[in-house]
Design an enzyme around this catalytic site. Structure first.
Site, PDB file in Angstrom:
ATOM      1  N   SER A   1      27.128  62.760  86.248  1.00 32.87           N
ATOM      2  CA  SER A   1      28.499  63.247  86.425  1.00 32.87           C
ATOM      3  C   SER A   1      29.514  62.145  86.118  1.00 32.87           C
ATOM      4  O   SER A   1      30.577  62.410  85.557  1.00 32.87           O
ATOM      5  CB  SER A   1      28.700  63.792  87.845  1.00 32.87           C
ATOM      6  OG  SER A   1      28.637  62.766  88.821  1.00 32.87           O
ATOM      7  N   LYS A   2      29.186  60.907  86.455  1.00 32.18           N
ATOM      8  CA  LYS A   2      30.085  59.801  86.108  1.00 32.18           C
ATOM      9  C   LYS A   2      30.081  59.553  84.602  1.00 32.18           C
ATOM     10  O   LYS A   2      31.116  59.233  84.009  1.00 32.18           O
ATOM     11  CB  LYS A   2      29.684  58.531  86.858  1.00 32.18           C
ATOM     12  CG  LYS A   2      30.019  58.552  88.335  1.00 32.18           C
ATOM     13  CD  LYS A   2      31.527  58.667  88.601  1.00 32.18           C
ATOM     14  CE  LYS A   2      32.274  57.398  88.249  1.00 32.18           C
ATOM     15  NZ  LYS A   2      33.727  57.518  88.609  1.00 32.18           N
TER      16      LYS A   2
ATOM     17  N   LYS B   1      25.516  53.590 102.606  1.00 31.43           N
ATOM     18  CA  LYS B   1      25.029  52.711 101.546  1.00 31.43           C
ATOM     19  C   LYS B   1      24.220  51.577 102.174  1.00 31.43           C
ATOM     20  O   LYS B   1      24.317  51.284 103.376  1.00 31.43           O
ATOM     21  CB  LYS B   1      26.202  52.166 100.733  1.00 31.43           C
ATOM     22  CG  LYS B   1      27.071  53.245 100.095  1.00 31.43           C
ATOM     23  CD  LYS B   1      26.329  54.019  99.028  1.00 31.43           C
ATOM     24  CE  LYS B   1      27.197  55.089  98.381  1.00 31.43           C
ATOM     25  NZ  LYS B   1      28.225  54.573  97.484  1.00 31.43           N
TER      26      LYS B   1
ATOM     27  N   THR C   1      30.863  53.310  86.876  1.00 38.97           N
ATOM     28  CA  THR C   1      29.706  52.637  87.451  1.00 38.97           C
ATOM     29  C   THR C   1      28.733  52.195  86.378  1.00 38.97           C
ATOM     30  O   THR C   1      28.687  52.780  85.277  1.00 38.97           O
ATOM     31  CB  THR C   1      28.976  53.596  88.425  1.00 38.97           C
ATOM     32  OG1 THR C   1      27.756  53.010  88.857  1.00 38.97           O
ATOM     33  CG2 THR C   1      28.652  54.922  87.746  1.00 38.97           C
ATOM     34  N   ASP C   2      27.914  51.188  86.694  1.00 37.81           N
ATOM     35  CA  ASP C   2      26.855  50.768  85.774  1.00 37.81           C
ATOM     36  C   ASP C   2      25.701  51.764  85.740  1.00 37.81           C
ATOM     37  O   ASP C   2      24.855  51.715  84.831  1.00 37.81           O
ATOM     38  CB  ASP C   2      26.337  49.376  86.133  1.00 37.81           C
ATOM     39  CG  ASP C   2      25.750  49.265  87.539  1.00 37.81           C
ATOM     40  OD1 ASP C   2      25.798  50.256  88.298  1.00 37.81           O
ATOM     41  OD2 ASP C   2      25.255  48.175  87.887  1.00 37.81           O
ATOM     42  N   GLU C   3      25.655  52.692  86.685  1.00 35.60           N
ATOM     43  CA  GLU C   3      24.530  53.629  86.734  1.00 35.60           C
ATOM     44  C   GLU C   3      24.494  54.587  85.544  1.00 35.60           C
ATOM     45  O   GLU C   3      23.463  55.209  85.281  1.00 35.60           O
ATOM     46  CB  GLU C   3      24.546  54.405  88.057  1.00 35.60           C
ATOM     47  CG  GLU C   3      24.369  53.499  89.264  1.00 35.60           C
ATOM     48  CD  GLU C   3      24.059  54.251  90.542  1.00 35.60           C
ATOM     49  OE1 GLU C   3      23.348  55.272  90.463  1.00 35.60           O
ATOM     50  OE2 GLU C   3      24.519  53.816  91.601  1.00 35.60           O
TER      51      GLU C   3
ATOM     52  N   ALA D   1      38.806  58.143  92.636  1.00 32.48           N
ATOM     53  CA  ALA D   1      38.243  59.280  93.368  1.00 32.48           C
ATOM     54  C   ALA D   1      36.945  59.758  92.737  1.00 32.48           C
ATOM     55  O   ALA D   1      36.897  60.047  91.532  1.00 32.48           O
ATOM     56  CB  ALA D   1      39.258  60.422  93.410  1.00 32.48           C
TER      57      ALA D   1
ATOM     58  N   ILE E   1      42.082  65.979  93.475  1.00 36.36           N
ATOM     59  CA  ILE E   1      42.368  65.763  92.055  1.00 36.36           C
ATOM     60  C   ILE E   1      42.093  67.021  91.229  1.00 36.36           C
ATOM     61  O   ILE E   1      42.593  67.155  90.115  1.00 36.36           O
ATOM     62  CB  ILE E   1      41.572  64.582  91.479  1.00 36.36           C
ATOM     63  CG1 ILE E   1      40.062  64.792  91.641  1.00 36.36           C
ATOM     64  CG2 ILE E   1      42.035  63.274  92.090  1.00 36.36           C
ATOM     65  CD1 ILE E   1      39.212  63.798  90.878  1.00 36.36           C
TER      66      ILE E   1
ATOM     67  N   SER F   1      30.027  59.600  95.213  1.00 31.78           N
ATOM     68  CA  SER F   1      29.393  58.387  94.700  1.00 31.78           C
ATOM     69  C   SER F   1      28.001  58.071  95.234  1.00 31.78           C
ATOM     70  O   SER F   1      27.427  57.054  94.825  1.00 31.78           O
ATOM     71  CB  SER F   1      30.300  57.184  94.991  1.00 31.78           C
ATOM     72  OG  SER F   1      30.387  56.942  96.382  1.00 31.78           O
TER      73      SER F   1
ATOM     74  N   TYR G   1      24.402  62.131  90.156  1.00 32.43           N
ATOM     75  CA  TYR G   1      25.589  61.281  90.324  1.00 32.43           C
ATOM     76  C   TYR G   1      25.931  60.563  89.035  1.00 32.43           C
ATOM     77  O   TYR G   1      27.059  60.645  88.525  1.00 32.43           O
ATOM     78  CB  TYR G   1      25.376  60.275  91.452  1.00 32.43           C
ATOM     79  CG  TYR G   1      26.342  59.110  91.380  1.00 32.43           C
ATOM     80  CD1 TYR G   1      27.718  59.318  91.444  1.00 32.43           C
ATOM     81  CD2 TYR G   1      25.889  57.807  91.220  1.00 32.43           C
ATOM     82  CE1 TYR G   1      28.612  58.266  91.363  1.00 32.43           C
ATOM     83  CE2 TYR G   1      26.768  56.743  91.133  1.00 32.43           C
ATOM     84  CZ  TYR G   1      28.132  56.976  91.195  1.00 32.43           C
ATOM     85  OH  TYR G   1      29.014  55.935  91.096  1.00 32.43           O
TER      86      TYR G   1
END
Length: 353
Positions: A161-162, A197, A132-134, A80, A58, A83, A158
């Site tokens: 960055s999200k 995970k 994500t909820d994070e 993408a 991407i 994660s 992580y």
């Protein structure tokens, strides 16, 4: 035609498979094929003209621009991402590059393509960003669950960055008018999950007679969402979501990590019993990871109230289906358990309490 990024990864591949089971509309699947991307997951689509795979990053603007120009999708669904929190702690640069810079590059390419569409196509176009909820940080035991208006407070490279990618998507809507939708989901589980995970790692370690490494005291709480339920939510948001809105997607299944491992052990004791003893005997507590968020919980009432979506699976039914899938697909497991994966798990979980 729709375009999916990261469609060879865990959630993306499940979405592609579910979509093509239910729709005749085709998919252009763009994936870089990093360690967690696995084309074997999509082997049932071999020869299916509805599935067009493009090996591309991407972050490669010319490649993405060519794909958009050639296939003219009516929507882009952006799965993408890098994660895994643990990997982000050891190597944050890749997360910033993919999740922030990659999303920016994709948005720029999509904005350029969108501006070439006629008025009706521009109005109908959607860019759906899967997050994500994070990004919301950590909750105390008595805090209310995350809602769509919860302030961002990411605690890992992580999640930061999200969060950055979420902000870019929002900005491209408010600045340029790009018709975007964003979903923030809780922890997914289910078939085709790369075994780094918690749930797949525990299943495979248990079967192999290895230790079941649980971080800290095992009381970190997550909300668990079966991946096919997540895919259904994304389809719902794509078809009916209000442009510019975000929707939290959760499973209504808050569970401490240790309780999840106990449930997995009990299911395996039933479905693949050992010669003696219980799989619980393999549980080992290991040193907690830095900055480990204590609790996540999703308030998913908005998507239910506005769009009518609610998860079909309970944690009990989804977990049983997940265990059964891994027991039924040993070849898939063998194919993904590469030397790099084995070295990663050994490095990550070598320090026990």
């Amino acid at each position: 035609m729709i375009l999916v990024t990261g469609g060879a990864g865990f959630i993306g591949s499940n979405f592609v498979l579910d979509w093509l089971r239910q729709h005749d509309e085709g998919i252009v699947n763009v994936d870089k094929l990093t360690y967690a991307g696995n084309l074997a997951t999509l082997k049932s689509l071999s020869g299916d003209p509805r599935h067009i795979f493009v090996h591309a990053d991407i972050g490669d603007a010319p490649a993405i621009e060519r794909v958009l120009a050639e296939h003219r999708p009516r929507a882009v669904l952006h799965f993408a991402a890098e994660s895994h929190v643990d990997r982000s702690i050891h190597g944050p640069a890749a997360f910033v590059q993919t999740n922030v810079v990659g999303t920016f590059t994709l948005l720029e390419a999509v904005r350029g393509y969108w501006n070439t569409l006629d008025a009706d196509a521009r109005l109908a176009f959607r860019f759906l960003h899967v997050s994500t909820d994070e990004v919301f940080g950590s909750l105390n035991a008595d805090d209310p669950p995350f809602s769509e208006t919860t302030a961002y407070a990411p605690n890992s490279p992580y999640s930061a960055s999200k969060a950055g990618s979420d902000h870019l998507v929002r900005a491209y809507h408010h600045t340029y008018g790009l018709p975007v939708l964003t979903t923030n989901c809780s922890n997914n589980y289910g078939p085709h999950h790369f075994p780094e995970k918690l749930i797949p790692l525990m299943i495979l370690n248990a079967i192999d007679g290895k230790s079941l490494p649980v971080y800290g005291d095992g009381k970190n709480v997550r909300d668990w969402l079966y991946v096919s339920d997540h895919c259904a939510a994304i389809r719902t948001v794509l078809s009916a979501g209000r442009v510019g809105e975000t929707y939290n997607v959760g499973g209504w299944n808050e569970m401490a990590n240790l309780d999840v491992v106990h449930l997995l052990c009990d299911l395996l004791d039933e479905m693949k019993p050992k010669a003696s003893g219980s799989y619980r005997d393999q549980i080992t507590f290991v040193t907690d990871r830095p900055g480990h968020d204590r609790r996540y919980a999703i308030d998913a009432r908005k998507i239910e109230r506005e769009l009518g979506w609610r998860p079909a699976e309970t944690f009990a039914t989804g977990l049983r289906k997940t265990v059964q899938w891994y027991l039924d697909h040993p070849q898939w497991v063998r194919d993904v358990a590469t030397g790099d994966y084995r070295k990663w798990v050994q490095t990550q979980y070598s320090s026990s309490n």
